[in-house]
Write a protein that holds these residues in place. Structure first.
Motif, short mmCIF file in Angstrom:
data_model
loop_
_atom_site.label_atom_id
_atom_site.label_comp_id
_atom_site.label_asym_id
_atom_site.label_seq_id
_atom_site.Cartn_x
_atom_site.Cartn_y
_atom_site.Cartn_z
N VAL A 1 -63.75 -15.37 -8.10
CA VAL A 1 -64.27 -16.53 -8.85
C VAL A 1 -65.78 -16.41 -9.04
CG1 VAL A 1 -64.65 -19.03 -8.73
CG2 VAL A 1 -62.38 -18.09 -8.25
N LEU A 2 -66.51 -16.05 -7.99
CA LEU A 2 -67.97 -15.92 -8.09
C LEU A 2 -68.35 -14.86 -9.12
CD1 LEU A 2 -70.49 -17.22 -6.88
CD2 LEU A 2 -70.51 -15.40 -5.17
N GLY A 3 -67.62 -13.75 -9.14
CA GLY A 3 -67.87 -12.72 -10.17
C GLY A 3 -67.61 -13.25 -11.56
N GLY A 4 -66.54 -14.02 -11.71
CA GLY A 4 -66.21 -14.61 -13.00
C GLY A 4 -67.24 -15.64 -13.46
N VAL A 5 -67.71 -16.44 -12.52
CA VAL A 5 -68.73 -17.45 -12.86
C VAL A 5 -70.02 -16.74 -13.29
CG1 VAL A 5 -70.17 -19.33 -11.96
CG2 VAL A 5 -67.74 -19.25 -11.41
N ASN A 6 -70.40 -15.65 -12.60
CA ASN A 6 -71.58 -14.90 -13.03
C ASN A 6 -71.40 -14.38 -14.45
OD1 ASN A 6 -74.19 -13.37 -12.46
ND2 ASN A 6 -72.80 -11.73 -13.06
N LEU A 7 -70.22 -13.85 -14.74
CA LEU A 7 -69.93 -13.34 -16.08
C LEU A 7 -70.07 -14.45 -17.12
CD1 LEU A 7 -69.03 -10.73 -17.46
CD2 LEU A 7 -66.67 -11.43 -17.08
N TYR A 8 -69.57 -15.62 -16.80
CA TYR A 8 -69.67 -16.76 -17.70
C TYR A 8 -71.13 -17.15 -17.95
CZ TYR A 8 -69.12 -21.42 -19.65
OH TYR A 8 -69.20 -22.51 -20.46
N VAL A 9 -71.90 -17.27 -16.86
CA VAL A 9 -73.30 -17.68 -16.99
C VAL A 9 -74.10 -16.64 -17.76
CG1 VAL A 9 -75.43 -18.20 -15.71
CG2 VAL A 9 -73.26 -19.16 -14.95
N MET A 10 -73.90 -15.36 -17.48
CA MET A 10 -74.67 -14.33 -18.18
C MET A 10 -74.32 -14.26 -19.67
SD MET A 10 -73.04 -10.66 -17.04
CE MET A 10 -73.11 -9.72 -18.54
N THR A 11 -73.08 -14.63 -20.01
CA THR A 11 -72.63 -14.56 -21.39
C THR A 11 -73.06 -15.77 -22.21
OG1 THR A 11 -70.71 -13.26 -20.70
CG2 THR A 11 -70.58 -14.33 -22.86
N TYR A 12 -72.99 -16.96 -21.63
CA TYR A 12 -73.19 -18.17 -22.41
C TYR A 12 -74.53 -18.87 -22.20
CZ TYR A 12 -68.34 -17.60 -23.65
OH TYR A 12 -67.17 -17.10 -24.14
N TYR A 13 -75.37 -18.36 -21.32
CA TYR A 13 -76.66 -18.99 -21.06
C TYR A 13 -77.77 -17.97 -21.21
CZ TYR A 13 -74.03 -22.95 -19.34
OH TYR A 13 -73.17 -24.01 -19.24
N ASP A 14 -79.00 -18.46 -21.33
CA ASP A 14 -80.14 -17.56 -21.49
C ASP A 14 -80.50 -16.87 -20.17
OD1 ASP A 14 -81.52 -19.44 -19.98
OD2 ASP A 14 -82.69 -20.20 -21.65
N ARG A 15 -81.40 -15.90 -20.27
CA ARG A 15 -81.78 -15.09 -19.11
C ARG A 15 -82.37 -15.94 -17.99
NH1 ARG A 15 -86.63 -11.98 -20.18
NH2 ARG A 15 -85.47 -11.16 -21.91
N ASP A 16 -83.25 -16.90 -18.31
CA ASP A 16 -83.85 -17.75 -17.27
C ASP A 16 -82.79 -18.51 -16.49
OD1 ASP A 16 -86.43 -16.95 -17.89
OD2 ASP A 16 -86.84 -18.69 -19.18
N THR A 17 -81.80 -19.04 -17.20
CA THR A 17 -80.72 -19.76 -16.53
C THR A 17 -79.93 -18.82 -15.63
OG1 THR A 17 -80.59 -21.30 -18.38
CG2 THR A 17 -78.67 -21.21 -16.91
N TRP A 18 -79.66 -17.61 -16.13
CA TRP A 18 -78.92 -16.64 -15.32
C TRP A 18 -79.69 -16.28 -14.05
CZ3 TRP A 18 -80.15 -11.61 -13.86
CH2 TRP A 18 -79.17 -10.97 -13.12
#
Length: 181
Positions: free
Chosen positions: A129-146
């Motif tokens: 799940v943590l890997g999936g959430v990282n994938l989601y954040v890196m895909t749908y949010y900007d670099r600062d948010t990631w």
């Protein structure tokens, strides 16, 4: 204390990113992980499998980030590491005498085998799940948010998971203590 030591490269990555950029931060994370592994070797004469896996992944993905000047590689690193750990924990359910979590914590806790297996599956799910959430954040949010998620989000989710796990384990620890008396 070990938990904080393990998060040191992430913290240094975050600080370097805020002060400079993603590429300097990636270099800092590589150096910090190398130094961390070196320190472990010098002080204990051993470096754990999880630490070596993390070192290999940061060298590969961080190196590709710097060599190709493409931040996507460093963003993939947490997903790859978490999914590798999740896969290793899942594999330990069927291979070997002990689950991965029992090998990591077995010297500190005495738990029945079914509890170790449930705990191992919980960690397996958490890593995936943590890997999936990282994938989601890196895909749908900007670099600062990631970058903020990489430090605060992943650390926060891990702490919440560990606390929830502690509540689950507390009933078994009490039983073990009563049996010792």
């Amino acid at each position: 204390m070990k938990f904080l030591f393990d998060f040191l490269p992430v913290l240094l990555f975050f600080v370097a990113y805020k002060l400079f950029d993603i590429y300097v931060a990636t270099g800092v994370a590589i150096v910090a992980t190398l130094a961390q592994s070196g320190w472990l070797w010098i002080t204990t004469r051993k470096v754990g499998t999880m630490q070596l896996t993390t070192l290999a992944i940061i060298l590969i993905f961080g190196g590709l980030t710097l060599f190709l000047r493409d931040e996507q590689f460093i963003k993939w690193k947490p997903t790859v590491i978490n999914w590798l750990f999740g896969g290793a924990f899942l594999l330990s359910q069927v291979v070997g005498r002990q689950t991965a979590i029992e090998r990591l914590l077995g010297s500190n806790l005495a738990l029945p085998s079914p509890v170790w297996r449930r705990l191992n599956l919980a960690w397996t799910a958490f890593f995936f799940v943590l890997g999936g959430v990282n994938l989601y954040v890196m895909t749908y949010y900007d670099r600062d948010t990631w970058v903020n998620f990489k430090l605060f989000g992943m650390l926060g989710l891990t702490l919440v998971f560990v606390v929830a796990q502690s509540f689950y384990l507390s009933r078994y620890v009490k039983e073990s203590e009563e049996e010792d008396e």
